[in-house]
Design a protein around this motif. Sequence first.
Motif, PDB file in Angstrom:
ATOM      1  N   ALA A  20      16.287  15.426  48.777  1.00 17.92           N
ATOM      2  CA  ALA A  20      16.258  16.381  47.665  1.00 17.92           C
ATOM      3  C   ALA A  20      15.015  16.176  46.800  1.00 17.92           C
ATOM      4  CB  ALA A  20      17.526  16.234  46.819  1.00 17.92           C
ATOM      5  N   GLU A  21      14.625  14.931  46.588  1.00 14.97           N
ATOM      6  CA  GLU A  21      13.419  14.654  45.803  1.00 14.97           C
ATOM      7  C   GLU A  21      12.170  15.170  46.512  1.00 14.97           C
ATOM      8  OE1 GLU A  21      13.567  10.455  45.212  1.00 14.97           O
ATOM      9  OE2 GLU A  21      15.099  10.576  43.659  1.00 14.97           O
ATOM     10  N   ARG A  22      12.099  14.981  47.829  1.00  8.85           N
ATOM     11  CA  ARG A  22      10.946  15.490  48.581  1.00  8.85           C
ATOM     12  C   ARG A  22      10.880  17.014  48.504  1.00  8.85           C
ATOM     13  NH1 ARG A  22      12.624  11.563  52.310  1.00  8.85           N
ATOM     14  NH2 ARG A  22      13.607  13.164  53.594  1.00  8.85           N
ATOM     15  N   LEU A  23      12.034  17.660  48.608  1.00  9.36           N
ATOM     16  CA  LEU A  23      12.080  19.117  48.515  1.00  9.36           C
ATOM     17  C   LEU A  23      11.607  19.580  47.132  1.00  9.36           C
ATOM     18  CD1 LEU A  23      12.833  21.886  49.672  1.00  9.36           C
ATOM     19  CD2 LEU A  23      15.163  21.472  48.862  1.00  9.36           C
ATOM     20  N   ALA A  24      12.057  18.912  46.095  1.00  5.57           N
ATOM     21  CA  ALA A  24      11.657  19.283  44.735  1.00  5.57           C
ATOM     22  C   ALA A  24      10.147  19.112  44.555  1.00  5.57           C
ATOM     23  CB  ALA A  24      12.417  18.436  43.711  1.00  5.57           C
ATOM     24  N   ARG A  25       9.601  18.016  45.061  1.00  6.45           N
ATOM     25  CA  ARG A  25       8.146  17.809  44.964  1.00  6.45           C
ATOM     26  C   ARG A  25       7.387  18.865  45.747  1.00  6.45           C
ATOM     27  NH1 ARG A  25       9.576  12.292  45.361  1.00  6.45           N
ATOM     28  NH2 ARG A  25       9.148  12.321  47.586  1.00  6.45           N
ATOM     29  N   ARG A  26       7.893  19.213  46.928  1.00  8.21           N
ATOM     30  CA  ARG A  26       7.229  20.228  47.753  1.00  8.21           C
ATOM     31  C   ARG A  26       7.235  21.587  47.035  1.00  8.21           C
ATOM     32  NH1 ARG A  26       9.381  18.835  52.449  1.00  8.21           N
ATOM     33  NH2 ARG A  26      11.205  20.127  52.210  1.00  8.21           N
ATOM     34  N   LYS A  27       8.361  21.932  46.408  1.00 15.75           N
ATOM     35  CA  LYS A  27       8.442  23.198  45.676  1.00 15.75           C
ATOM     36  C   LYS A  27       7.518  23.189  44.460  1.00 15.75           C
ATOM     37  CE  LYS A  27      13.069  24.721  46.950  1.00 15.75           C
ATOM     38  NZ  LYS A  27      14.418  25.029  46.457  1.00 15.75           N
TER      39      LYS A  27
ATOM     40  N   ALA B  27      -3.818  31.803  41.400  1.00 15.89           N
ATOM     41  CA  ALA B  27      -3.779  32.983  40.537  1.00 15.89           C
ATOM     42  C   ALA B  27      -4.808  32.855  39.416  1.00 15.89           C
ATOM     43  CB  ALA B  27      -2.380  33.175  39.958  1.00 15.89           C
ATOM     44  N   ALA B  28      -4.936  31.670  38.847  1.00 15.68           N
ATOM     45  CA  ALA B  28      -5.922  31.460  37.786  1.00 15.68           C
ATOM     46  C   ALA B  28      -7.338  31.635  38.340  1.00 15.68           C
ATOM     47  CB  ALA B  28      -5.756  30.064  37.189  1.00 15.68           C
ATOM     48  N   LYS B  29      -7.571  31.153  39.540  1.00 16.05           N
ATOM     49  CA  LYS B  29      -8.891  31.309  40.164  1.00 16.05           C
ATOM     50  C   LYS B  29      -9.196  32.788  40.374  1.00 16.05           C
ATOM     51  CE  LYS B  29     -11.559  30.140  44.265  1.00 16.05           C
ATOM     52  NZ  LYS B  29     -11.559  29.442  45.549  1.00 16.05           N
ATOM     53  N   LEU B  30      -8.214  33.531  40.873  1.00 13.96           N
ATOM     54  CA  LEU B  30      -8.431  34.962  41.092  1.00 13.96           C
ATOM     55  C   LEU B  30      -8.678  35.694  39.779  1.00 13.96           C
ATOM     56  CD1 LEU B  30      -5.830  35.755  43.897  1.00 13.96           C
ATOM     57  CD2 LEU B  30      -8.306  35.423  44.114  1.00 13.96           C
ATOM     58  N   ARG B  31      -7.942  35.326  38.725  1.00 17.73           N
ATOM     59  CA  ARG B  31      -8.189  35.934  37.404  1.00 17.73           C
ATOM     60  C   ARG B  31      -9.601  35.626  36.937  1.00 17.73           C
ATOM     61  NH1 ARG B  31      -3.030  34.062  36.392  1.00 17.73           N
ATOM     62  NH2 ARG B  31      -3.849  32.272  35.241  1.00 17.73           N
ATOM     63  N   HIS B  32     -10.018  34.393  37.121  1.00 16.82           N
ATOM     64  CA  HIS B  32     -11.364  33.986  36.707  1.00 16.82           C
ATOM     65  C   HIS B  32     -12.421  34.759  37.493  1.00 16.82           C
ATOM     66  CE1 HIS B  32     -14.700  31.469  35.491  1.00 16.82           C
ATOM     67  NE2 HIS B  32     -14.995  31.288  36.771  1.00 16.82           N
ATOM     68  N   LEU B  33     -12.234  34.885  38.802  1.00 16.65           N
ATOM     69  CA  LEU B  33     -13.199  35.618  39.614  1.00 16.65           C
ATOM     70  C   LEU B  33     -13.245  37.098  39.242  1.00 16.65           C
ATOM     71  CD1 LEU B  33     -12.607  34.029  43.127  1.00 16.65           C
ATOM     72  CD2 LEU B  33     -14.607  33.759  41.653  1.00 16.65           C
ATOM     73  N   ALA B  34     -12.090  37.661  38.900  1.00 17.35           N
ATOM     74  CA  ALA B  34     -12.047  39.074  38.520  1.00 17.35           C
ATOM     75  C   ALA B  34     -12.761  39.315  37.198  1.00 17.35           C
ATOM     76  CB  ALA B  34     -10.599  39.547  38.421  1.00 17.35           C
ATOM     77  N   GLN B  35     -12.774  38.338  36.324  1.00 14.47           N
ATOM     78  CA  GLN B  35     -13.408  38.492  35.014  1.00 14.47           C
ATOM     79  C   GLN B  35     -14.882  38.117  35.045  1.00 14.47           C
ATOM     80  OE1 GLN B  35     -11.079  36.063  32.423  1.00 14.47           O
ATOM     81  NE2 GLN B  35      -9.337  37.459  32.423  1.00 14.47           N
ATOM     82  N   SER B  36     -15.313  37.407  36.057  1.00 11.68           N
ATOM     83  CA  SER B  36     -16.701  36.958  36.093  1.00 11.68           C
ATOM     84  C   SER B  36     -17.614  38.088  36.547  1.00 11.68           C
ATOM     85  CB  SER B  36     -16.845  35.752  37.019  1.00 11.68           C
ATOM     86  OG  SER B  36     -16.614  36.137  38.349  1.00 11.68           O
ATOM     87  N   LYS B  37     -18.860  37.974  36.139  1.00 15.30           N
ATOM     88  CA  LYS B  37     -19.864  38.975  36.475  1.00 15.30           C
ATOM     89  C   LYS B  37     -20.330  38.750  37.912  1.00 15.30           C
ATOM     90  CE  LYS B  37     -24.555  38.799  35.382  1.00 15.30           C
ATOM     91  NZ  LYS B  37     -25.668  38.654  34.494  1.00 15.30           N
TER      92      LYS B  37
ATOM     93  N   LEU C 275       0.164  25.145  43.192  1.00 15.35           N
ATOM     94  CA  LEU C 275      -0.933  25.721  43.957  1.00 15.35           C
ATOM     95  C   LEU C 275      -1.017  27.231  43.751  1.00 15.35           C
ATOM     96  CD1 LEU C 275      -0.729  23.735  47.302  1.00 15.35           C
ATOM     97  CD2 LEU C 275      -2.473  23.548  45.536  1.00 15.35           C
ATOM     98  N   ALA C 276       0.128  27.891  43.694  1.00 12.74           N
ATOM     99  CA  ALA C 276       0.140  29.336  43.468  1.00 12.74           C
ATOM    100  C   ALA C 276      -0.418  29.665  42.085  1.00 12.74           C
ATOM    101  CB  ALA C 276       1.557  29.879  43.610  1.00 12.74           C
ATOM    102  N   GLN C 277      -0.065  28.881  41.082  1.00 10.91           N
ATOM    103  CA  GLN C 277      -0.587  29.108  39.731  1.00 10.91           C
ATOM    104  C   GLN C 277      -2.093  28.872  39.690  1.00 10.91           C
ATOM    105  OE1 GLN C 277       1.752  26.477  37.313  1.00 10.91           O
ATOM    106  NE2 GLN C 277       3.480  27.899  37.183  1.00 10.91           N
ATOM    107  N   ARG C 278      -2.536  27.833  40.377  1.00 12.99           N
ATOM    108  CA  ARG C 278      -3.971  27.528  40.412  1.00 12.99           C
ATOM    109  C   ARG C 278      -4.732  28.656  41.112  1.00 12.99           C
ATOM    110  NH1 ARG C 278      -6.574  22.111  43.150  1.00 12.99           N
ATOM    111  NH2 ARG C 278      -8.732  22.710  42.875  1.00 12.99           N
TER     112      ARG C 278
END
Length: 59
Positions: free
Chosen positions: A23-30, A41-51, A36-39
């Motif tokens: 259960a601990e391994r599953l929680a860490r994996r999730k 998404a932040a990268k894509l937001r940054h790229l969309a805002q950059s010139k 990673l998904a948040q990171r």
Amino acid sequence: MNVEDVIAERIAAARRKAERERAERLARRKARARGLAQRHAAKLRHLAQSKPPDDPAAA
């Protein structure tokens, strides 16, 4: 308690430990996947805002 009871308790304890660790391994994996998904998404937001670059060869 006889020997069989002691062995049965040890087996039960080992199963509980294995399930807890699973259960601990599953929680860490999730959590990692969520992070990673948040990171990403932040990268894509940054790229969309950059010139875009002014390099004509890049176009």
